[in-house]
Write a protein that holds these residues in place. Structure first.
Motif, mmCIF file in Angstrom:
data_model
loop_
_atom_site.group_PDB
_atom_site.id
_atom_site.type_symbol
_atom_site.label_atom_id
_atom_site.label_comp_id
_atom_site.label_asym_id
_atom_site.label_seq_id
_atom_site.Cartn_x
_atom_site.Cartn_y
_atom_site.Cartn_z
ATOM 1 N N THR A 3 0.839 -1.191 0.000
ATOM 2 C CA THR A 3 0.000 0.000 0.000
ATOM 3 C C THR A 3 0.880 1.248 0.000
ATOM 4 O O THR A 3 1.866 1.331 0.739
ATOM 5 N N GLN A 4 0.515 2.224 -0.840
ATOM 6 C CA GLN A 4 1.277 3.465 -0.903
ATOM 7 C C GLN A 4 1.149 4.209 0.431
ATOM 8 O O GLN A 4 0.038 4.364 0.956
ATOM 9 N N HIS A 6 1.298 7.283 1.611
ATOM 10 C CA HIS A 6 0.602 8.553 1.811
ATOM 11 C C HIS A 6 -0.804 8.538 1.216
ATOM 12 O O HIS A 6 -1.754 9.012 1.840
ATOM 13 N N ASP A 10 -3.645 0.844 -3.380
ATOM 14 C CA ASP A 10 -2.891 -0.295 -3.890
ATOM 15 C C ASP A 10 -3.053 -0.389 -5.401
ATOM 16 O O ASP A 10 -3.970 0.198 -5.992
ATOM 17 N N GLU A 11 -2.176 -1.153 -6.017
ATOM 18 C CA GLU A 11 -2.289 -1.405 -7.449
ATOM 19 C C GLU A 11 -3.650 -2.031 -7.744
ATOM 20 O O GLU A 11 -4.094 -2.947 -7.049
ATOM 21 N N TYR A 46 -4.313 14.360 1.087
ATOM 22 C CA TYR A 46 -4.663 13.549 -0.071
ATOM 23 C C TYR A 46 -6.047 12.907 0.084
ATOM 24 O O TYR A 46 -6.279 12.133 1.014
ATOM 25 N N ILE A 72 4.911 13.691 -4.284
ATOM 26 C CA ILE A 72 4.513 12.462 -3.595
ATOM 27 C C ILE A 72 3.285 11.855 -4.264
ATOM 28 O O ILE A 72 3.215 10.641 -4.499
ATOM 29 N N GLU A 75 4.310 10.319 -7.675
ATOM 30 C CA GLU A 75 5.071 9.084 -7.473
ATOM 31 C C GLU A 75 4.150 7.926 -7.099
ATOM 32 O O GLU A 75 4.243 6.827 -7.681
ATOM 33 N N GLU A 76 3.263 8.160 -6.147
ATOM 34 C CA GLU A 76 2.439 7.060 -5.652
ATOM 35 C C GLU A 76 1.312 6.703 -6.610
ATOM 36 O O GLU A 76 0.956 5.527 -6.743
ATOM 37 N N ASN A 79 2.915 4.633 -9.202
ATOM 38 C CA ASN A 79 3.228 3.295 -8.688
ATOM 39 C C ASN A 79 2.058 2.337 -8.800
ATOM 40 O O ASN A 79 2.260 1.115 -8.880
#
Length: 242
Positions: A3-4, A6, A10-11, A46, A72, A75-76, A79
């Motif tokens: 889990t990311q 921040h 999840d994917e 967020y 951030i 990036e997340e 991801n």
């Protein structure tokens, strides 16, 4: 994939495209323009929502204020599979003819911030993806909206923008200044992903009408509030083509 930390996603949780306002409250406003929506996660600055607009599945995620928190988010989101980012924000005009409530589509962002410099040299361009840029301009024109299209500046220090800095930006024909686009554009480019930005003008630094100077208890003047809604519509229409 874990889990990311921040965004707390999840994917597989999100879609391939994200509209990214700074303000978490604006996530709900964008969702209100959609046909249906579902909150996926909320943590700190967020808020993450999945929505559907005219059959197009999309994600809405706030970035908070400034390039560090925006980076951030990028990036997340990347991801977990987001491939296209559309910033829907506000900005301060740097040219006298640009009025509060006008809209700006950015063709690039000057790196007057520190975050992108941790990733790459300042000489590397912070520019949007051509298809994202074109989609925003085409969507605006299809809605009979007049928008200013050109370069902007991203700056870290909201309360330290000096008269000399404003004069320099104006002389360079930069259209406006905001706080996130340079990092959004730079990170998306580095990752081989796409990004664009449309922002509503909430003040004019050249004319001395910065955000909050005439708005009593409200963050935005009425004209800017109204055009935020129109900018949201433009961004959503653009998303349906990307």
């Amino acid at each position: 994939m874990t889990t990311q930390p921040h965004l707390l996603v999840d994917e597989g949780d999100l879609t391939d495209i994200a509209l990214i306002p700074g303000d978490p409250g604006r996530v709900d406003r964008i969702a209100d323009h959609c046909d249906e929506s579902e909150t996926i996660a909320q943590n700190r600055e967020y808020k993450v929502v999945n929505a559907t607009y005219e059959g197009r599945e999309l994600t809405i995620c706030s970035t908070g204020i400034g390039c560090p928190s925006a980076a951030i988010a990028i990036e997340e989101l990347a991801n977990v599979g987001v491939e296209t980012f559309i910033r829907v924000g506000t900005t301060g005009a740097l040219q006298s003819e640009i009025e509060i409530g006008d809209m700006i589509v950015a063709t690039g962002a000057a790196k007057n911030e520190g975050t992108s410099k941790r990733y790459e040299a300042v000489e590397y361009p912070a520019v949007p993806d051509y298809d994202a840029l074109s989609a925003l301009v085409d969507s605006a024109e299809a809605n009979d909206e007049d928008v200013h299209v050109g370069p902007i500046a991203s700056d870290d220090a909201y309360y330290a923008e000096t008269d000399d800095a404003v004069d320099d930006w104006e002389a360079a024909n930069l259209l406006s200044v905001e706080m996130e686009a340079a990092a959004v554009f730079s990170l998306a480019r580095r990752k081989g992903l796409a990004a664009g930005a449309i922002c509503t003008v909430d003040g004019n630094l050249v004319e001395g009408t910065q955000k909050g100077t005439d708005t009593e208890d409200d963050e935005l003047p009425d004209k800017a509030k109204n055009n935020v809604g129109r900018a949201i519509d433009i961004a959503l229409e653009a998303a349906t083509t990307l």
